[in-house]
Write an enzyme that holds these catalytic residues in place. Structure first.
Site, PDB file in Angstrom:
ATOM      1  CD  GLN A  24     -10.181 -52.532   0.063  1.00 24.89           C
ATOM      2  OE1 GLN A  24      -9.617 -52.615  -1.025  1.00 24.89           O
ATOM      3  NE2 GLN A  24     -11.193 -51.711   0.271  1.00 24.89           N
ATOM      4  CB  THR A  74     -16.693 -50.639   4.663  1.00 23.23           C
ATOM      5  OG1 THR A  74     -16.496 -52.049   4.620  1.00 23.23           O
ATOM      6  CG2 THR A  74     -15.649 -49.997   5.533  1.00 23.23           C
ATOM      7  CB  THR A 113     -15.901 -42.072   4.068  1.00 22.89           C
ATOM      8  OG1 THR A 113     -16.439 -42.182   2.755  1.00 22.89           O
ATOM      9  CG2 THR A 113     -17.044 -41.731   5.005  1.00 22.89           C
ATOM     10  CG  ASP A 114     -15.699 -40.258  -0.835  1.00 25.67           C
ATOM     11  OD1 ASP A 114     -15.718 -41.252  -0.075  1.00 25.67           O
ATOM     12  OD2 ASP A 114     -15.942 -40.350  -2.050  1.00 25.67           O
ATOM     13  CE1 TYR A 137     -18.770 -46.619   5.627  1.00 30.90           C
ATOM     14  CE2 TYR A 137     -18.867 -44.991   3.862  1.00 30.90           C
ATOM     15  CZ  TYR A 137     -18.130 -45.795   4.705  1.00 30.90           C
ATOM     16  OH  TYR A 137     -16.746 -45.775   4.648  1.00 30.90           O
ATOM     17  CD1 TRP A 163     -15.041 -43.100  -4.217  1.00 30.15           C
ATOM     18  CD2 TRP A 163     -14.614 -43.440  -6.382  1.00 30.15           C
ATOM     19  NE1 TRP A 163     -16.021 -42.479  -4.942  1.00 30.15           N
ATOM     20  CE2 TRP A 163     -15.785 -42.667  -6.273  1.00 30.15           C
ATOM     21  CE3 TRP A 163     -14.149 -43.773  -7.660  1.00 30.15           C
ATOM     22  CZ2 TRP A 163     -16.504 -42.233  -7.384  1.00 30.15           C
ATOM     23  CZ3 TRP A 163     -14.856 -43.334  -8.760  1.00 30.15           C
ATOM     24  CH2 TRP A 163     -16.024 -42.579  -8.617  1.00 30.15           C
TER      25      TRP A 163
HETATM   26  N1  NAP Z   1     -13.364 -48.901   1.087  1.00 30.76           N
HETATM   27  C1  NAP Z   1     -13.581 -47.663   0.691  1.00 30.76           C
HETATM   28  O1  NAP Z   1     -13.887 -47.408  -0.476  1.00 30.76           O
HETATM   29  C2  NAP Z   1     -13.439 -46.524   1.652  1.00 30.76           C
HETATM   30  C3  NAP Z   1     -13.657 -45.217   1.182  1.00 30.76           C
HETATM   31  C4  NAP Z   1     -13.512 -44.138   2.063  1.00 30.76           C
HETATM   32  C5  NAP Z   1     -13.177 -44.380   3.381  1.00 30.76           C
HETATM   33  N2  NAP Z   1     -13.005 -45.652   3.805  1.00 30.76           N
HETATM   34  C6  NAP Z   1     -12.669 -45.858   5.223  1.00 30.76           C
HETATM   35  O2  NAP Z   1     -11.367 -46.390   5.285  1.00 30.76           O
HETATM   36  C7  NAP Z   1     -11.259 -47.259   6.408  1.00 30.76           C
HETATM   37  C8  NAP Z   1     -10.697 -48.594   5.965  1.00 30.76           C
HETATM   38  O3  NAP Z   1     -11.575 -49.139   4.995  1.00 30.76           O
HETATM   39  P1  NAP Z   1     -11.238 -50.495   4.236  1.00 30.76           P
HETATM   40  O4  NAP Z   1     -11.454 -50.230   2.809  1.00 30.76           O
HETATM   41  O5  NAP Z   1      -9.949 -51.058   4.732  1.00 30.76           O
HETATM   42  O6  NAP Z   1     -12.458 -51.369   4.763  1.00 30.76           O
HETATM   43  P2  NAP Z   1     -12.611 -52.941   4.849  1.00 30.76           P
HETATM   44  O7  NAP Z   1     -11.688 -53.626   3.918  1.00 30.76           O
HETATM   45  O8  NAP Z   1     -14.073 -53.201   4.803  1.00 30.76           O
HETATM   46  O9  NAP Z   1     -12.070 -53.226   6.315  1.00 30.76           O
HETATM   47  C9  NAP Z   1     -12.773 -52.836   7.460  1.00 30.76           C
HETATM   48  C10 NAP Z   1     -12.369 -53.779   8.562  1.00 30.76           C
HETATM   49  O10 NAP Z   1     -13.097 -53.416   9.741  1.00 30.76           O
HETATM   50  C11 NAP Z   1     -13.444 -54.611  10.392  1.00 30.76           C
HETATM   51  N3  NAP Z   1     -14.563 -54.440  11.289  1.00 30.76           N
HETATM   52  C12 NAP Z   1     -15.882 -54.344  10.995  1.00 30.76           C
HETATM   53  N4  NAP Z   1     -16.589 -54.245  12.134  1.00 30.76           N
HETATM   54  C13 NAP Z   1     -15.698 -54.286  13.160  1.00 30.76           C
HETATM   55  C14 NAP Z   1     -15.805 -54.230  14.577  1.00 30.76           C
HETATM   56  N5  NAP Z   1     -17.006 -54.138  15.192  1.00 30.76           N
HETATM   57  N6  NAP Z   1     -14.671 -54.294  15.309  1.00 30.76           N
HETATM   58  C15 NAP Z   1     -13.478 -54.403  14.711  1.00 30.76           C
HETATM   59  N7  NAP Z   1     -13.294 -54.474  13.386  1.00 30.76           N
HETATM   60  C16 NAP Z   1     -14.407 -54.400  12.620  1.00 30.76           C
HETATM   61  C17 NAP Z   1     -13.775 -55.583   9.273  1.00 30.76           C
HETATM   62  O11 NAP Z   1     -13.649 -56.890   9.757  1.00 30.76           O
HETATM   63  P3  NAP Z   1     -14.635 -58.049   9.188  1.00 30.76           P
HETATM   64  O12 NAP Z   1     -14.394 -58.109   7.725  1.00 30.76           O
HETATM   65  O13 NAP Z   1     -14.194 -59.243   9.953  1.00 30.76           O
HETATM   66  O14 NAP Z   1     -16.019 -57.567   9.536  1.00 30.76           O
HETATM   67  C18 NAP Z   1     -12.704 -55.245   8.241  1.00 30.76           C
HETATM   68  O15 NAP Z   1     -11.564 -56.038   8.417  1.00 30.76           O
HETATM   69  C19 NAP Z   1     -12.658 -47.320   7.027  1.00 30.76           C
HETATM   70  O16 NAP Z   1     -12.712 -46.405   8.081  1.00 30.76           O
HETATM   71  C20 NAP Z   1     -13.569 -46.860   5.912  1.00 30.76           C
HETATM   72  O17 NAP Z   1     -14.747 -46.270   6.412  1.00 30.76           O
HETATM   73  C21 NAP Z   1     -13.103 -46.721   2.979  1.00 30.76           C
END
Ligand code: NAP
Length: 302
Positions: A24, A74, A113-114, A137, A163
Site C-alpha cells: 500500500q 504485516t 507501527t502503533d 507483529y 491503521w
Molecule cells: N497496514 C497497516 O495498517 C500499518 C499500520 C502501521 C504501520 N504499518 C507499517 O507500514 C509499512 C507499510 O505497510 P503497508 O500497509 O504498505 O503493508 P503491505 O501493503 O502489507 O505491504 C508490505 C509489502 O512488503 C512486502 N514484503 C513482505 N515480505 C517481504 C520481504 N521478505 N522482502 C521484501 N518485501 C516484502 C509485501 O510483499 P508481498 O505482498 O509480495 O509479500 C508487501 O508488498 C510497514 O512497515 C508496516 O509495518 C502498516
C-alpha cells in the site's frame, strides 16, 4: 525493479529506493515521487529483504540517496502462528537494509507501527513513551526499529504510523466495502481506538521528510483525529452510500474485543501524538474522515 539505465547519459538525479514497493505505502510513495528523483521501486519478488546479499547488491548497484524501507510482514494474526517469519522480515530484514544503507551512506527512512505500544496508557503516545508490544507483529516491528537505530547510530528516521489503508491491497476499508455488499449485518470492534491513516498523505509526509536530513530518530505520523474500528466502519458505510459505492445500508453492531476472537491481542488505545513531527515537517494532517472521503471518491471515479 526499476533499475538505473547505464547508458551514454548517466542519470544524475538522486535515487530513492523503495522496499516493499508493491504494498500500500510502496505504491503511494512511487506515485508521490517529486520531480527530480530517480525512483528505484523494489517489490518483494525483486528484492527479498531477508536475503542480506540481495539487499547489499541492490544498494551497491543503485547507490540511492534515500531508502524508504516499507517492506514488512504485516499479517498481525498470522504472526502469532509464525513469529519467526515476522521476525525474519521485520527485524532481520530491517537490519539488512540498515547495514546496506549505512555502507552506501544512504539516508534510511524506516516505517514502523502503533502496535509497538500496549494501549494501556489512555492518552496519545509520544515518541518518548515506552513501547510494550502485545503480540508477535509488534515485537518484530519494535525489534526492527531498534536494529535500525543501533546500526545507523541513530541517524535513520523511524516513522511510526497506524491503521493504514489505500485503494489497493489488503486493508480495512476494502474489506468493509466487500463485507457490506455480501452480508446483511456486521459486528465491528468498538473498544480499540486509533487513527485511520490514508497511505497517500503518509507517502507525502515521508517524501517531505526525505528532504530534511536533520530529522532522525523516532517520529509519529498519522491522519488527524481518533476513531474506533466501529466508528471507522460506520464512516465507510456513510461515505460509500453517498458516493454510490454501496446501494443499501446494513446494520452495524459495536462489538467488544472479546466478542471478536482474533489470534493477536491488539492495543485498546494506540493513538499516536504526531504534533512534534507535524511541526518539524511544517505539515498539517487532514482529519481521517476527510481523507477517507477523498480516497473513496477516487475509488468511485476509477
Ligand atoms: N497496514 C497497516 O495498517 C500499518 C499500520 C502501521 C504501520 N504499518 C507499517 O507500514 C509499512 C507499510 O505497510 P503497508 O500497509 O504498505 O503493508 P503491505 O501493503 O502489507 O505491504 C508490505 C509489502 O512488503 C512486502 N514484503 C513482505 N515480505 C517481504 C520481504 N521478505 N522482502 C521484501 N518485501 C516484502 C509485501 O510483499 P508481498 O505482498 O509480495 O509479500 C508487501 O508488498 C510497514 O512497515 C508496516 O509495518 C502498516
Amino acid at each position: 525493479m526499476t533499475a538505473a539505465i547505464h547508458g551514454a547519459t548517466p542519470d544524475s538525479r538522486p535515487g530513492a529506493l523503495i522496499t516493499g514497493a508493491g504494498g500500500q505505502l510502496g505504491i503511494e510513495l512511487q506515485a508521490a515521487a517529486p520531480a527530480g528523483w530517480r525512483v528505484i521501486a523494489c517489490g518483494s519478488a525483486e528484492l527479498d529483504v531477508t536475503r542480506t546479499e540481495a539487499v547489499d547488491a541492490a544498494l551497491e548497484r543503485e547507490r540511492p540517496a534515500v531508502v524508504f524501507h516499507t517492506a514488512a510482514y504485516t499479517a498481525v494474526d498470522a504472526a502469532e502462528e509464525d513469529p519467526a517469519a515476522a521476525e525474519a522480515v521485520n527485524a532481520g530484514g530491517a537490519a539488512h537494509v540498515a547495514r546496506a544503507a549505512r555502507r552506501v551512506a544512504a539516508r534510511l527512512i524506516h516505517v514502523s507501527t502503533d502496535f509497538v505500544f500496549d494501549g494501556a496508557q489512555g492518552r496519545p503516545y509520544t515518541t518518548g513513551d515506552r513501547p510494550n508490544p502485545l503480540g508477535a507483529y509488534g515485537r518484530s516491528k519494535l525489534g526492527g526499529e531498534r536494529e535500525v537505530l543501533r546500526i545507523t547510530e541513530g541517524r535513520a528516521l523511524v516513522v511510526r504510523t497506524a491503521w493504514v489503508y489505500s485503494c489497493r491491497g489488503r486493508n480495512f476499508v476494502l474489506t468493509m466495502l466487500r463485507l457490506m455488499q455480501e452480508r446483511d449485518e456486521l459486528g465491528v470492534v468498538s473498544d480499540q481506538i486509533g487513527t485511520p491513516t490514508w497511505a497517500r498523505p503518509l507517502a507525502g509526509a515521508l517524501w517531505a521528510a526525505a528532504g530534511r536530513a536533520e530529522l532522525r530518530g523516532i517520529h509519529h505520523w498519522t491522519d488527524a483525529g481518533v476513531a474506533s474500528w466501529y466508528d471507522f466502519a460506520m464512516a465507510i458505510q456513510d461515505e460509500a452510500l453517498r458516493l454510490g459505492l454501496l446501494s443499501r445500508a446494513i446494520p452495524i453492531r459495536p462489538l467488544r474485543s472479546e466478542e471478536y476472537p482474533a489470534r493477536a491481542r491488539r492495543p485498546s488505545y494506540s493513538v499516536l501524538d504526531t504534533s512534534a513531527t507535524r511541526s518539524a515537517l511544517g505539515l498539517t494532517a487532514a482529519h481521517w474522515r476527510v481523507n477517507l472521503r477523498t480516497m473513496l471518491r477516487g475509488l468511485a471515479n476509477a
